[in-house]
Design an enzyme around this catalytic site. Sequence first.
Site, PDB file in Angstrom:
ATOM      1  N   SER A  90      -9.460   1.569   2.440  1.00 33.88           N
ATOM      2  CA  SER A  90      -8.469   2.366   1.753  1.00 33.88           C
ATOM      3  C   SER A  90      -7.417   1.529   1.019  1.00 33.88           C
ATOM      4  CB  SER A  90      -7.785   3.294   2.756  1.00 33.88           C
ATOM      5  OG  SER A  90      -7.132   2.567   3.785  1.00 33.88           O
ATOM      6  N   SER A  99     -10.484  -1.439   6.021  1.00 33.73           N
ATOM      7  CA  SER A  99      -9.694  -1.073   4.844  1.00 33.73           C
ATOM      8  C   SER A  99      -8.921  -2.208   4.190  1.00 33.73           C
ATOM      9  CB  SER A  99      -8.714   0.057   5.197  1.00 33.73           C
ATOM     10  OG  SER A  99      -9.408   1.263   5.391  1.00 33.73           O
ATOM     11  N   LYS A 115       0.830  -1.206   0.000  1.00 35.43           N
ATOM     12  CA  LYS A 115       0.000   0.000   0.000  1.00 35.43           C
ATOM     13  C   LYS A 115       0.870   1.263   0.000  1.00 35.43           C
ATOM     14  CE  LYS A 115      -4.037   1.650   2.636  1.00 35.43           C
ATOM     15  NZ  LYS A 115      -4.904   1.286   3.794  1.00 35.43           N
TER      16      LYS A 115
END
Length: 452
Positions: free
Chosen positions: A156, A180, A81
């Site tokens: 996310s 997320s 990420k």
Amino acid sequence: MAYPKLTDKPGALETAASIRAGEMSVSEAVDAAITRIEHLDAEIDALAVPDFERAHEAAMALDKAGPREDQPLFGVPMTVKESFDVEGLQSCWGHKRLTDYIAPRDSELVRRLKAAGAVILGKTNVPTDLTDWQSFNPVYGRTNNPHDTARSPGGSSGGSAAAVASGMVPCEFGTDIGGSVRVPAHFCGVYGHKPSWGLISKRGHDHPQMARRKGFVAAHDGALSVAGPLARSAEDLAALVAVASQYALTRTGKPLRDCRVLAITEYPGAPVDASVTEPIEGAIETLQAAGITIDRASTLIPDLEAQQGHYMRMLNTAMARGAPAPSGKRATATDWFDLLDAQAANMAEWENLLATYDFVLAPPAPVLAVPHSEERVFDSTIRVNGQDIPGASALAWAGIATFPNLPSTIVPVGSGMYEGSQLPCGMQVMGRFMSDLDCIYAAGEIGKILHS
């Protein structure tokens, strides 16, 4: 029960085994992954920060050195990420004003992955400040769900799930405080794991506004937030957790058919759409037919409405780091200690429940992959059974495991029709604190029963 799959490319452990067997080199595995990214990402836009040149160099170095016994991910090409620091790469969390921050060192997680033999190809897309169930921002653009590009891959860690689901890479690491990891896994039809709080270090996962300050060193993990893997199999999740974990984990070894399971499919104030309930109910029926004992109610379930209230207050306070709320009110130290007391009491209630039950099954979210929107999901509404409800209410199904700091694994269970599109559906498998490997194992066994 089939669920939508977009690739038959090998997973992380399968790739590592092929390299060790001499069927391919690390350089060939890395080149193949880069080729897949170049082919697929024009439509999906999952990769935010590519690092292909250094990945080539790392692959050649690994080919020259050969695998070691302590490198279970030897030669595995993967991404992380955008919010994780990777030495020499930009980390801006979607802010144009912060693109000047270049990480001076690897995060602890990235260091562990590299030590285990993984090759980092780059970093994947996020929403601004990691605060949406979509993944778009003014720096990197919008990531599309590979199953339906008019829809969100989740957030996310949306770029993470899109990269894994589409076959660009076999595995990824994201973070989870409000679903997320779990929601992107659910939206994209892959496995994902939210670890027990504190199991995996988040050192080097710091907002660039803070990280670029001279002398800044983060010494603790934020409340509620965890780092967790995404992959296309439970076996890969277990390997990734073992590599990343700060503590030694063990499994009970208890067969799933000997376990007692509780299904929670209703949450006060958070109704679930039929596109989610139908595949989950179908999965529960299949598991029961296979001999798994699943209760549908229990007096041991904590007061979920109270839990949600405490979770949202703690979540908002933690995300704002004590800054004033929109109302202008600032949380006091007393407010924070009251929340810690409420969390400790809630954890004790879940511990009591999980002394009777081995696992709890639950929806990951009230809907399947939502259509793209210019508004945050939590600032608008979502469509549930033909009615518009506040998007923020969806966070209840994230908080069910987040507030008590419990592990939760997402297993794909099938698909549903949501607003005119057939989309993947997942299910949470929650367990006792630090029983992460048991949760992952149970999710894998459930997947075998449902999809064999």
